[in-house]
Each structure stands twice: as structure tokens, then as C-alpha cells.
Design a protein around this motif. Sequence first.
Motif, PDB file in Angstrom:
ATOM      1  N   LYS A 189      -5.396   0.677 -15.536  1.00  0.00           N
ATOM      2  CA  LYS A 189      -6.780   1.012 -15.849  1.00  0.00           C
ATOM      3  C   LYS A 189      -7.108   2.431 -15.368  1.00  0.00           C
ATOM      4  O   LYS A 189      -7.786   3.195 -16.059  1.00  0.00           O
ATOM      5  CB  LYS A 189      -7.727   0.004 -15.214  1.00  0.00           C
ATOM      6  N   ASN A 190      -6.618   2.753 -14.182  1.00  0.00           N
ATOM      7  CA  ASN A 190      -6.864   4.105 -13.646  1.00  0.00           C
ATOM      8  C   ASN A 190      -6.215   5.165 -14.517  1.00  0.00           C
ATOM      9  O   ASN A 190      -6.782   6.237 -14.739  1.00  0.00           O
ATOM     10  CB  ASN A 190      -6.350   4.203 -12.223  1.00  0.00           C
ATOM     11  N   GLN A 235       0.830  -1.201   0.000  1.00  0.00           N
ATOM     12  CA  GLN A 235       0.000   0.000   0.000  1.00  0.00           C
ATOM     13  C   GLN A 235       0.868   1.256   0.000  1.00  0.00           C
ATOM     14  O   GLN A 235       1.825   1.364   0.756  1.00  0.00           O
ATOM     15  CB  GLN A 235      -0.931   0.003   1.214  1.00  0.00           C
ATOM     16  N   ASN A 236       0.513   2.186  -0.868  1.00  0.00           N
ATOM     17  CA  ASN A 236       1.200   3.480  -0.984  1.00  0.00           C
ATOM     18  C   ASN A 236       2.627   3.379  -1.513  1.00  0.00           C
ATOM     19  O   ASN A 236       3.369   4.369  -1.469  1.00  0.00           O
ATOM     20  CB  ASN A 236       1.213   4.221   0.364  1.00  0.00           C
ATOM     21  N   LYS A 237       3.010   2.184  -1.995  1.00  0.00           N
ATOM     22  CA  LYS A 237       4.330   2.091  -2.634  1.00  0.00           C
ATOM     23  C   LYS A 237       4.245   2.743  -4.016  1.00  0.00           C
ATOM     24  O   LYS A 237       3.246   2.595  -4.726  1.00  0.00           O
ATOM     25  CB  LYS A 237       4.759   0.627  -2.779  1.00  0.00           C
ATOM     26  N   PRO A 238       5.286   3.463  -4.431  1.00  0.00           N
ATOM     27  CA  PRO A 238       5.268   4.113  -5.745  1.00  0.00           C
ATOM     28  C   PRO A 238       5.102   3.102  -6.870  1.00  0.00           C
ATOM     29  O   PRO A 238       5.561   1.955  -6.775  1.00  0.00           O
ATOM     30  CB  PRO A 238       6.647   4.791  -5.815  1.00  0.00           C
ATOM     31  N   ASP A 239       4.469   3.539  -7.931  1.00  0.00           N
ATOM     32  CA  ASP A 239       4.268   2.669  -9.095  1.00  0.00           C
ATOM     33  C   ASP A 239       5.604   2.165  -9.639  1.00  0.00           C
ATOM     34  O   ASP A 239       5.705   1.016 -10.085  1.00  0.00           O
ATOM     35  CB  ASP A 239       3.507   3.434 -10.184  1.00  0.00           C
ATOM     36  N   ALA A 240       6.623   2.999  -9.599  1.00  0.00           N
ATOM     37  CA  ALA A 240       7.930   2.592 -10.120  1.00  0.00           C
ATOM     38  C   ALA A 240       8.483   1.400  -9.343  1.00  0.00           C
ATOM     39  O   ALA A 240       9.070   0.479  -9.934  1.00  0.00           O
ATOM     40  CB  ALA A 240       8.910   3.762 -10.054  1.00  0.00           C
ATOM     41  N   PHE A 241       8.310   1.413  -8.030  1.00  0.00           N
ATOM     42  CA  PHE A 241       8.792   0.296  -7.210  1.00  0.00           C
ATOM     43  C   PHE A 241       8.024  -0.977  -7.532  1.00  0.00           C
ATOM     44  O   PHE A 241       8.617  -2.058  -7.681  1.00  0.00           O
ATOM     45  CB  PHE A 241       8.655   0.630  -5.720  1.00  0.00           C
ATOM     46  N   ILE A 242       6.699  -0.887  -7.647  1.00  0.00           N
ATOM     47  CA  ILE A 242       5.879  -2.066  -7.923  1.00  0.00           C
ATOM     48  C   ILE A 242       6.228  -2.650  -9.291  1.00  0.00           C
ATOM     49  O   ILE A 242       6.357  -3.872  -9.449  1.00  0.00           O
ATOM     50  CB  ILE A 242       4.384  -1.707  -7.831  1.00  0.00           C
ATOM     51  N   LYS A 277       0.635  -8.390  -9.769  1.00  0.00           N
ATOM     52  CA  LYS A 277       0.165  -8.214 -11.147  1.00  0.00           C
ATOM     53  C   LYS A 277      -1.167  -7.486 -11.189  1.00  0.00           C
ATOM     54  O   LYS A 277      -1.378  -6.585 -12.017  1.00  0.00           O
ATOM     55  CB  LYS A 277       0.050  -9.583 -11.824  1.00  0.00           C
ATOM     56  N   ASN A 278      -2.083  -7.837 -10.288  1.00  0.00           N
ATOM     57  CA  ASN A 278      -3.385  -7.177 -10.234  1.00  0.00           C
ATOM     58  C   ASN A 278      -3.245  -5.706  -9.864  1.00  0.00           C
ATOM     59  O   ASN A 278      -4.026  -4.868 -10.343  1.00  0.00           O
ATOM     60  CB  ASN A 278      -4.295  -7.890  -9.231  1.00  0.00           C
ATOM     61  N   GLN A 279      -2.290  -5.399  -8.999  1.00  0.00           N
ATOM     62  CA  GLN A 279      -2.030  -4.002  -8.649  1.00  0.00           C
ATOM     63  C   GLN A 279      -1.648  -3.197  -9.882  1.00  0.00           C
ATOM     64  O   GLN A 279      -2.108  -2.075 -10.077  1.00  0.00           O
ATOM     65  CB  GLN A 279      -0.903  -3.930  -7.627  1.00  0.00           C
TER      66      GLN A 279
END
Length: 277
Positions: free
Chosen positions: A274-275, A233-240, A266-268
Motif C-alpha cells: 500500500k505504501n 522490524q527493519n527487516k528488508p522487504d526482500a527477506f519478508i 502477511k499484513n506487513q
Amino acid sequence: MHTTYSLHKISNPADFGFSPADYSRFKFGDDEVARHFGADLADGFIKNVLSYITAQQQLVVISSPYSFIPTATFTMKNHFVAKLNRWLAQHGWPVVQETKVHRTITYKEDYGELDAEQRLKLIGNDSFHIDSMFLKGKTLLFLDDIKITGGHERMISKMIEAHNLDNTTYMLYFGELVNHNIPPNIENHLNYYSVKSIFDLNEIIESGRFCINTRIVKYILNYDHESFCIFLQNKPDAFINTLYDMALGNGYHTMESYQLNLNHLKNQLVSYNKNLA
């Protein structure tokens, strides 16, 4: 034949010669600690070995073997090379070249938890490969962060023999266990000294000096699912994205023990995209 050089020789489990807390942070991606470790190892190698060599040689620096995701040693290697190159340039030597030892097997087990026999059995299923033609006539510096039982060193020696390499070779370590009355799992004590849970990683990741490596990826993917979800939660998109891409690169999506957390990851990414759309 090769020469082993270690900066810190561990003979007392209460006094390592370096900070266990720093070592733990280094193993989980703290680049600032890696910078200090790499520079210190370079200084020690120059003072105790290189300064006694009269003939200029082409040095090739080779970090510990990895498949796709670099190890913590790879980050230390970068800073080792930077410090060593300054000395080489100042003394008229050619600056270092680099190459990679490729490994074929990735495994879930935590190497630091194992005893000598278990380590040998695990790593014995692996195979290492290097570009032997590139190395011809050069002095080889194999880097690793710590030597505990010598299992990796034996695999490197086996690879050298298989490729018929007769190069001058050094095995360099930041630390080496020299008191074999100390059990090998002392390495695990060091690895997790500062990391008791997945949430202890936040400070390292958010420090601004974070470099992802094999250990942290395996640790995160192997964590219990509920805590894993909270951690993300709240991890940056780049990290994920990086975490997911690194996991795929090492083939972790084919390992059943990682699939629950990887599917959530993967779902994250799908939800995020999508957002954006």
C-alpha cells in the motif's frame, strides 16, 4: 546395500572434531560455514573413497529430502559438488549430476530434540520419492549433515528398496554419532549452540552470506508473537517476502501453530505494498 562415509565421527560430547558454533550457524543459514563444510566433506570423500575407485562412473549427488524449502544440507551440497567437480574434471571423470528426494510430510516438531523412538515414529509417517529411471546405472551419493540415530538413512534405504534400485550407493555425512551412550538430543545442543534467541539470527541474516532453509523458517514462525514482531522490524522487504513465500510453499499456512505469526507477516506485506502504491 550401501556404504556409509562420515567425515567426523562423534565419540566424545566434549570434542566433535568441528566447531559447534560453526555447525549451529550452518544450520541457520550461514553459507560461508556451509562452504567450508561442503569442501571438507568433498576432500574427505575423494581422499578416502573416490581415489581408490579405478573405473570412471557417473555420480549423482542427492541432498537430504525436502518438500519446498531446502534444508541446510542443500547449501552444503552446493559447495560439495563444486569441489568434487573440480577433481572429477581434472581426472577425466564426468562431472556430477543431481536429483532430488521428494518428501510428502512437513511437521512442526524439532527433530533434534527427539529420542530415537520418537524420531522413528515421526519420520515413519513420511514418504520419500525419487526418479528411479534417471538413476539407472549410476553411482548415488546421498548427502546429509549429520547421522544421529540413522532414522533418515533407514527411510532412504526403504525408498531404494521400494524402487528396486541396485545402484552402487554411498551415504555421506559431515558428522556421525558413533558413541551411542551419548543421547540423540546432542544434536539439539549442536543446532542451537550459537542461536539462543530469535535475535541471534540477525548476524547470520545480515552477513551477506545467508541462505534461507527449513530450520530457520520454522524457528521464526514458531517464536513467541511479541518477539517475532520486534524481530521483523527493519527487516528488508526482500527477506519478508522470501520468508512468507517459503512458508506458503511448505504449507505452513495450514498449520495452526504458525498462523498468528504468518498473518502478521502477511499484513506487513500488505502495508508495504500500500505504501508503494
